[in-house]
Design an enzyme around this catalytic site. Structure first.
Site, PDB file in Angstrom:
ATOM      1  N   LYS A  40       0.705  -1.423   0.240  1.00 47.81           N
ATOM      2  CA  LYS A  40       0.068  -0.138  -0.063  1.00 47.81           C
ATOM      3  C   LYS A  40       0.774   1.252   0.081  1.00 47.81           C
ATOM      4  CE  LYS A  40      -2.330  -1.049   3.854  1.00 47.81           C
ATOM      5  NZ  LYS A  40      -1.779  -2.376   4.355  1.00 47.81           N
TER       6      LYS A  40
ATOM      7  N   ARG B 179      -9.827   0.627   8.953  1.00 48.62           N
ATOM      8  CA  ARG B 179      -9.536  -0.724   9.189  1.00 48.62           C
ATOM      9  C   ARG B 179     -10.648  -1.352   9.992  1.00 48.62           C
ATOM     10  NH1 ARG B 179      -3.612   0.181   9.006  1.00 48.62           N
ATOM     11  NH2 ARG B 179      -2.398  -1.741   9.381  1.00 48.62           N
TER      12      ARG B 179
ATOM     13  N   ARG C  45      11.297  -6.475   4.725  1.00 45.41           N
ATOM     14  CA  ARG C  45      11.215  -5.012   4.790  1.00 45.41           C
ATOM     15  C   ARG C  45      11.661  -4.705   6.055  1.00 45.41           C
ATOM     16  NH1 ARG C  45       5.147  -2.386   4.579  1.00 45.41           N
ATOM     17  NH2 ARG C  45       5.034  -3.086   6.919  1.00 45.41           N
TER      18      ARG C  45
ATOM     19  N   ARG D  52      11.404  -1.159  11.311  1.00 42.10           N
ATOM     20  CA  ARG D  52      10.020  -1.388  12.274  1.00 42.10           C
ATOM     21  C   ARG D  52      10.021  -2.514  13.117  1.00 42.10           C
ATOM     22  NH1 ARG D  52       4.835  -0.205   8.340  1.00 42.10           N
ATOM     23  NH2 ARG D  52       3.879  -1.231   9.957  1.00 42.10           N
TER      24      ARG D  52
ATOM     25  N   ARG E   9      -0.520  -9.041  13.355  1.00 40.75           N
ATOM     26  CA  ARG E   9      -1.111  -8.124  12.616  1.00 40.75           C
ATOM     27  C   ARG E   9      -1.903  -8.759  11.324  1.00 40.75           C
ATOM     28  NH1 ARG E   9       4.192  -5.563  10.702  1.00 40.75           N
ATOM     29  NH2 ARG E   9       2.833  -4.274   9.691  1.00 40.75           N
TER      30      ARG E   9
HETATM   31  P1  AMP Z   1       0.691   0.227   8.865  1.00 40.20           P
HETATM   32  O1  AMP Z   1       1.838   1.271   8.970  1.00 40.20           O
HETATM   33  O2  AMP Z   1      -0.673   0.675   8.146  1.00 40.20           O
HETATM   34  O3  AMP Z   1       0.895  -1.040   8.791  1.00 40.20           O
HETATM   35  O4  AMP Z   1       0.238   0.354  10.519  1.00 40.20           O
HETATM   36  C1  AMP Z   1       0.935  -0.050  11.659  1.00 40.20           C
HETATM   37  C2  AMP Z   1       0.234  -0.158  12.968  1.00 40.20           C
HETATM   38  O5  AMP Z   1      -0.559   1.082  13.256  1.00 40.20           O
HETATM   39  C3  AMP Z   1      -0.873  -1.089  12.925  1.00 40.20           C
HETATM   40  O6  AMP Z   1      -0.555  -2.351  13.022  1.00 40.20           O
HETATM   41  C4  AMP Z   1      -1.950  -0.374  13.930  1.00 40.20           C
HETATM   42  O7  AMP Z   1      -1.245  -0.731  15.209  1.00 40.20           O
HETATM   43  C5  AMP Z   1      -1.977   1.063  13.767  1.00 40.20           C
HETATM   44  N1  AMP Z   1      -2.799   1.513  12.773  1.00 40.20           N
HETATM   45  C6  AMP Z   1      -2.526   1.793  11.768  1.00 40.20           C
HETATM   46  N2  AMP Z   1      -3.401   2.451  10.911  1.00 40.20           N
HETATM   47  C7  AMP Z   1      -4.461   2.164  11.898  1.00 40.20           C
HETATM   48  C8  AMP Z   1      -5.964   2.161  11.900  1.00 40.20           C
HETATM   49  N3  AMP Z   1      -6.720   2.737  10.799  1.00 40.20           N
HETATM   50  N4  AMP Z   1      -6.640   1.711  12.974  1.00 40.20           N
HETATM   51  C9  AMP Z   1      -5.994   1.233  14.104  1.00 40.20           C
HETATM   52  N5  AMP Z   1      -4.830   1.105  14.161  1.00 40.20           N
HETATM   53  C10 AMP Z   1      -4.053   1.669  13.082  1.00 40.20           C
END
Ligand code: AMP
Length: 190
Positions: free
Chosen positions: A14, A89, A128, A134, A146
């Site tokens: 994404k 989400r 990654r 991360r 996740r």
């Molecule tokens: P991402 O960078 O999209 O993989 O998000 C990393 C982490 O941020 C996720 O595993 C969640 O803990 C938190 N996070 C990101 N976006 C959301 C969302 N829309 N709702 C809740 N938690 C989020």
């Protein structure tokens, strides 16, 4: 406005694809994960709270996430459109996003869902981790969490957009260029 939800499990691509789409279509990229990570780096109150969930691979609570996203959208209300990456989400987030866009006199144009099978995702995330820095990419147990959270809480958001006839599935396997081409074709066919 052209408002795209770029959807998919962790590791689907994404972030990478968003960078390409914002350039081509002149959109504002809102990645809730990136915004949380910037807050963690800045040691804000929001960052501290988000970190406690992110470190476990859990979702940050809806209310916190929705308020943050709302503030970001309102900062750019005069733009050509948005790419929402990693948001919504949950069903509650999807409903809140619809409401917010109604306030701005606009709506979601399409959900583009990158489909990638689980084994490939795990592989990509571990690779990654070497350059993303991360913690949630480096630990296979957190990756499992996740993906499980995605399957249980996030994947059902697809049906929200299917019922509005706004859902397009995109094969997320192939080279980055091939996937960009599929996304461009889907957007240009709207
Ligand atoms: P991402 O960078 O999209 O993989 O998000 C990393 C982490 O941020 C996720 O595993 C969640 O803990 C938190 N996070 C990101 N976006 C959301 C969302 N829309 N709702 C809740 N938690 C989020």
């Amino acid at each position: 406005m052209l408002n795209i939800v770029l959807f998919g499990p962790p590791g689907a691509g994404k972030g990478t694809q968003s960078e390409r789409l914002i350039e081509k279509y002149g959109l504002v990229h809102l990645s809730t994960g990136d915004i949380f990570r910037a807050n963690i780096k800045g040691e804000t109150e929001l960052g501290n709270l988000a970190k406690s969930y992110m470190d476990k691979g859990l979702l940050v609570p809806d209310e916190v996430t929705i308020n943050m996203l709302r503030a970001e959208v309102l900062k750019h209300s005069a733009c050509k459109g948005f790419i929402f990456d990693g948001f919504p989400r949950t069903q509650a987030q999807a409903a809140a996003l619809d409401q917010l866009l109604i306030e701005l006199g606009t709506s979601i144009s399409v959900m583009l869902a990158l489909e990638v099978e689980e084994e490939e995702l795990k592989d990509r995330l571990l690779k990654r981790a070497a350059f993303s820095g991360r913690a949630d990419d480096a630990d296979p147990k957190i990756i499992e969490n996740r993906i499980a959270v995605y399957n249980q809480e996030t994947a059902p958001v697809k049906s929200f957009y299917m019922s509005q006839n706004k859902f397009i599935s995109i094969d997320g396997l192939g080279t980055i260029d091939e996937i960009t081409l599929r996304l461009n074709q889907a957007i240009d066919s709207l």
